[in-house]
Enzyme design. Structure first.
Site, PDB file in Angstrom:
ATOM      1  N   CYS A  74      25.166  48.316  11.379  1.00  0.00           N
ATOM      2  CA  CYS A  74      25.297  47.236  10.350  1.00  0.00           C
ATOM      3  C   CYS A  74      24.255  47.359   9.137  1.00  0.00           C
ATOM      4  CB  CYS A  74      25.858  45.722  10.493  1.00  0.00           C
ATOM      5  SG  CYS A  74      26.320  45.079   9.014  1.00  0.00           S
ATOM      6  N   LEU A  75      23.569  46.393   8.683  1.00  0.00           N
ATOM      7  CA  LEU A  75      22.560  46.375   7.936  1.00  0.00           C
ATOM      8  C   LEU A  75      21.230  46.725   8.547  1.00  0.00           C
ATOM      9  CD1 LEU A  75      22.834  43.171   5.525  1.00  0.00           C
ATOM     10  CD2 LEU A  75      22.812  45.768   4.859  1.00  0.00           C
TER      11      LEU A  75
END
Length: 593
Positions: free
Chosen positions: A329-330
């Site tokens: 993800c991030l």
């Protein structure tokens, strides 16, 4: 109190090129007072921008008013549908439904009986009417159309007959069976949830953390040691379980909006344990859950004191070997920035390969999170975080619940409050309730630079005074997308094909943002497909990928493990994490509330 610019991430160092990355200056004093006003309003609205919602509503209303043909067509379809439904409203009718529904909220057989089918069909007919009015509206901006459709969906979902006890056949049946004690139990559940919510309000005395699966006891129990710690992270090195290991270790970078142990749940569904059993030396970053003291830590800090510090610590413990790095993800987005910086400055020397799990690098289509991201919405949220020093876990949880309110709010309410049945927590649900916080500056920079300005994809994101470009990546890439991802839609993830030239293997797996990644080999009904784009190969669109990719039943974990092994040089003696260790895994940071 002045609002200071981030020192280091954008400011050009000595000898830097000011034309490429002009330094930011301190903001004027009046911005402090403006933010106070906006922050006060944001606290009342929970960080939601009423201006953003209002503009979308006004735009939709005006544009719809200029489309009398569309309004008339929708009204005629609605009226014709109601006439068709009247036959089914007769008690003895067995006519099939005019609008077939496969939704779980109407899966109970009782919805086929009279009068419940009347309420269900009327609701579906009205829902279809409003959906038609909030789609394909000429002149309406794409963002405003999505916001209008989202708000209308929230309103119609709230009005579903499934949320009313006497209109829901399952609740009526349970009430008759239990003589109404289901409501007594549901009231208890509501009181417990209300107390939990009150305990999370600002200024309230926090309760001791209570999870169904506790880290270090039920989950996050793969043996290992914390071998490095600083103010941002703990680095865990896991104990080898094979007689020999691949020379190149694997460093996993989770997102800072989640606790790392989603990748080390129970032994049967732990990706970490699986990799260790395949002969990989595994390192995992465990981010510290920040408070107000970390308000000014930004992308620069998480890059240099985060990923790079962990990368060099892992490399030092593995005889200087190159490292397979993987980001989720991030965490993967930050890893992409890091890999581009290393490719620019050192030809990517420390890296053997780069893997991304459900990671966006181009934010032009950020999924349903984009509903909350425009300049007004970001300014409101930014002011709220500025006043608090961080974005709190319950605030993030509320946003994610709103994205899938049908399943996460209304279905849960029906089950727990009307039926009186608590949903059974599994390890993934328990992990999801282990909330985290986001530092003000870090989240603000992500929203402004990545989501709004899309600086990473456009080659404008500055690191060390110069922009980084994903086209500089020169290590093999493995990328995982998930079919039903509301956070990082796989077609958005797939755009990395347009931003890089290096060899790229793209794998699309069943499941969502979390369940698709936690996909152990024994998991039923898992499937995936993948292709490898070699340098010089023509571009395959997402639609062509679906038809050309190799299809496989089962978990994607073995495919990734084999991919890593094929890009590792040799095997060597296992590395013992004990020498110089700080403490046993899972460490201290993951235990902090």
């Amino acid at each position: 109190m002045k609002v200071k610019a981030n020192e280091g991430f954008l400011t050009a160092p000595a000898g830097g090129t000011a034309a490429e990355c002009p330094p930011y200056t301190d903001e004027p004093d009046y911005r402090y007072y403006d933010r106070q006003v906006r922050a006060a309003l944001a606290r009342v609205t929970g960080g939601i921008s009423l201006i953003s919602l209002g503009l979308a509503g006004v735009d939709w209303g005006l544009q719809t008013a200029l489309a009398p043909g569309k309004l008339a067509h929708a009204a005629v379809d609605w009226a014709r549908g109601w006439l068709d439904d009247t036959v089914r409203w007769l008690p003895l009718s067995d006519a099939p439904p005019a609008i077939p529904s496969t939704e779980s909220r109407f899966a109970d057989e009782g919805w086929q009986a009279w009068p419940y089918r009347c309420w269900r069909d009327a609701f579906l007919r009205n829902e279809a009417f409003w959906q038609s009015l909030t789609s394909d509206v000429d002149g309406l901006s794409r963002h405003h159309q999505r916001v209008a459709a989202f708000c209308m969906r929230q309103w119609t979902d709230m009005c579903s007959p499934g949320n009313v006890w006497w209109m829901n056949p399952a609740v009526v049946r349970e009430t008759q069976r239990t003589c109404g004690t289901n409501f007594v139990q549901g009231t208890r559940h509501w009181a417990e949830d209300f107390a939990d919510m009150a305990a999370n309000l600002p200024g309230a005395d926090p309760r001791p953390r209570q999870l169904a699966y506790m880290p270090g006891k039920d989950v996050a129990i793969t043996p290992g040691k914390v071998v490095f710690r600083n103010a941002l992270l703990e680095l865990i090195q896991y104990t080898p379980s094979t007689e020999a290991v691949w020379k190149e270790p694997v460093l996993i970078v989770p997102s800072w909006i989640m606790k790392y142990y989603i990748l080390d749940l129970q032994p049967h569904d732990s990706l970490v344990r699986y990799l260790v059993e395949q002969g990989h030396t595994v390192f995992m970053i465990s981010w510290k859950n920040p408070g107000d003291e970390a308000r000014d830590r930004g992308l620069h800090d998480y890059l240099h004191d985060g990923i790079l510090a962990a990368l060099y610590a892992a490399q030092a413990r593995c005889e200087g070997a190159c490292v397979h790095v993987a980001g989720y993800c991030l965490g993967g987005t930050l890893l992409a920035i890091c890999a581009a910086k290393l490719a620019r400055d050192t030809d990517g020397d420390p890296l053997a390969s780069v893997t991304f799990f459900a990671t966006e690098t181009d934010f032009t289509e950020p999924g349903e999170l984009g509903l909350f991201i425009d300049k007004s919405a970001v300014a409101t949220l930014d002011a709220l975080m500025w006043s608090q020093g961080y974005l709190d876990g319950p605030q993030m949880t509320s946003a994610f619940q709103m994205l899938n309110a049908r399943d996460l709010i209304w279905s849960r309410m029906m089950s727990e409050y009307l039926l009186g049945q608590r949903l059974r927590a599994n390890d993934l649900i328990s992990w999801n309730r282990d909330i985290t916080r986001l530092p003000y500056r870090l989240h603000s920079e992500c929203l402004h630079k990545l989501f709004l300005a899309n600086e990473l994809a456009e080659g404008k994101l500055c690191v060390g005074g110069r922009p980084v470009a994903l086209s500089d990546l020169n290590r093999p890439i493995f990328m995982v997308g998930t079919e039903h991802d509301h956070v990082s839609p796989w077609r958005s993830v797939y755009k990395l094909h347009l931003l890089t030239r290096t060899a790229l293997t793209f794998l699309l797996t069943s499941g969502g943002h979390n369940a698709g990644i936690v996909s152990e080999p024994d998991h039923p009904r898992r499937r995936y497909r993948f292709t490898t784009r070699k340098p010089g190969d023509p571009y395959l669109s997402p639609e062509r990928f679906l038809t050309h990719a190799e299809y496989h039943e089962g978990s994607w974990w073995p495919a990734w493990s084999h991919w890593l092994a094929d890009r590792s040089s040799a095997k060597c003696q296992p590395r013992d994490p004990a020498p110089g260790a700080v403490c046993d895994a899972p460490g201290r940071y993951v235990m902090e509330p």
